[in-house]
Scaffold this active site. Structure first.
Site, short mmCIF file in Angstrom:
data_model
loop_
_atom_site.label_atom_id
_atom_site.label_comp_id
_atom_site.label_asym_id
_atom_site.label_seq_id
_atom_site.Cartn_x
_atom_site.Cartn_y
_atom_site.Cartn_z
N GLY A 105 0.80 -1.21 0.00
CA GLY A 105 0.00 0.00 0.00
C GLY A 105 0.84 1.26 0.00
O GLY A 105 0.50 2.24 0.67
N TYR A 107 -13.95 -3.77 11.04
CA TYR A 107 -12.63 -3.12 11.02
C TYR A 107 -11.88 -3.45 12.31
O TYR A 107 -10.69 -3.80 12.27
CB TYR A 107 -12.79 -1.61 10.87
CG TYR A 107 -11.47 -0.86 10.88
CD1 TYR A 107 -10.59 -0.97 9.82
CD2 TYR A 107 -11.10 -0.06 11.96
CE1 TYR A 107 -9.37 -0.29 9.81
CE2 TYR A 107 -9.89 0.63 11.97
CZ TYR A 107 -9.03 0.50 10.89
OH TYR A 107 -7.83 1.17 10.90
#
Length: 299
Positions: free
Chosen positions: A20, A170
Site C-alpha cells: 500500500g 474493522y
C-alpha cells in the site's frame, strides 16, 4: 527525546517491501526508507498509481503489483519477488481498508478482514523465507487504535455473513493484525533473528476515512484539526518499528499524546484481548486453512 526521521540509521544495502505504498502512510514510509538508502519495493494494487508514486521518490525504488484481495495475486507477487530480489530485510504490512460497506474479496472473504489480515497473513507466509536468513530482518504490521472498537475475533461469523457492522469488522481485522504479530514473534523466537513488530499511526490525515459512517464523517471537520496529524507523522511508528536498533520482537509502537492519537512514537500497550494466546493460535490455524498458506517451519 522524541524519535523522528532523523533517527533512522542508514538503510543502505537493505531491501524493504512496503504494501500500500502509493499513498498516505505507506508512501511516507517508503519515502523515508528510500531517502535513508534502502532499496524499496512499492507493493500496490494499482501499478499505474504505484509508478506515479515511485516517480516522486528518490533512490532505488520499484513497483510490484499486489492485490491483497486476491490470493492468486498474492502468490504471483511472492513468486516475482523470489525471482527478482536477493532477500527482504524489511516487510512493512501497511495496506488496508477501513469502514467499508460489506463487500467480499475475490476469494469470498469479508473485505476488511480479508484485506487487512488474511491478505497480509498469506503474503507474509509466502515471502518469509526471504527474510529468515538475513540478520536483523523484520516484519512490521500496521494495526490501529481501532483494534479496541467492538473488537473480538468472531470465529462463529468471521466473514460477517450473519450480521455486518463496518466498525466491528474493522476492529476485528485490526485486532487480528496484532494477534498475528504476537503469534508470529513467538514462532520466530524459536528459529531466527527475524522479528515481528506492530505499529499504529494514531489519527492520521489520510483518505482511509472516506468510508467512515455518516456521523463520523460529519464531525471529522471538527475533530480532525484537534486530533489528526500529517501522514509523515503517522508513518513514524512504522518507521521506528522497522529501523530502531533497540526494537524487540513483539513490541507495539504508536504515538503517545492525546490518548494515542498523535505525537512521536513510543512503545504502547494493546488491548488485553490481543494478548490471549489461545485466540492467537486459533486465529493462526484458521488463517492457514482459509488462505491455504502454511508458514515455513519455525520450530
Amino acid at each position: 527525546m522524541k524519535w523522528n526521521e532523523r533517527d533512522i540509521p542508514s538503510q543502505k544495502g537493505r531491501v524493504a517491501v512496503v504494501t500500500g505504498a502509493n499513498t498516505g502512510l505507506g508512501f511516507e514510509t517508503a519515502r523515508a526508507l528510500a531517502e535513508h538508502g534502502a532499496t524499496v519495493v512499492l507493493a500496490v494494487r494499482d501499478v499505474a498509481k504505484g509508478k506515479q508514486a515511485a516517480s516522486r521518490l528518490t533512490g532505488d525504488v520499484s513497483v510490484q503489483e499486489l492485490d491483497l484481495t486476491s490470493l492468486n495475486s498474492i502468490r504471483a507477487a511472492a513468486d516475482n519477488l523470489h525471482d527478482t530480489l536477493p532477500g527482504i530485510d524489511l516487510l512493512i504490512n501497511n495496506a488496508g481498508v477501513m469502514f467499508t460497506p460489506r463487500q467480499t474479496t475475490r476469494d469470498g472473504f469479508e473485505l476488511q478482514f480479508g484485506t487487512n489480515h488474511l491478505g497480509h497473513f498469506a503474503f507474509t507466509g509466502l515471502v518469509l523465507d526471504m527474510l529468515l536468513p538475513l540478520a536483523n530482518s523484520r516484519v512490521v504490521t500496521v494495526s490501529s487504535v481501532g483494534h479496541r472498537l467492538r473488537a473480538d475475533i468472531h470465529f462463529d461469523d468471521l466473514q460477517s455473513q450473519q450480521s455486518y457492522s463496518r466498525v466491528a469488522a474493522y476492529g476485528q481485522s485490526k485486532l487480528a493484525n496484532l494477534m498475528f504479530t504476537y503469534e508470529l514473534q513467538r514462532r520466530l523466537a524459536r528459529h531466527s533473528t527475524t522479528i515481528a513488530v506492530a505499529a499504529h499511526p494514531g489519527f492520521a490525515n489520510t483518505d482511509l476515512v472516506r468510508n467512515s459512517p455518516g456521523m463520523l464523517r460529519a464531525i471529522n471537520p471538527i475533530i480532525s484539526p484537534l486530533l489528526s496529524q500529517k501522514p509523515e507523522m503517522g508513518a513514524l511508528p512504522s518507521l521506528r518499528a522497522a529501523t530502531d536498533p533497540a526494537v524487540l520482537g513483539g513490541q507495539y509502537y504508536g504515538p503517545i499524546d492525546l490518548g494515542g492519537n498523535r505525537g512521536h512514537p513510543e512503545i504502547v500497550a494493546s488491548s488485553p484481548r490481543s494478548y490471549d494466546m489461545a485466540i492467537q493460535q486459533r486465529l493462526w490455524s484458521v488463517s492457514e486453512d482459509l488462505t491455504g498458506v502454511t508458514f515455513p517451519e519455525l520450530g
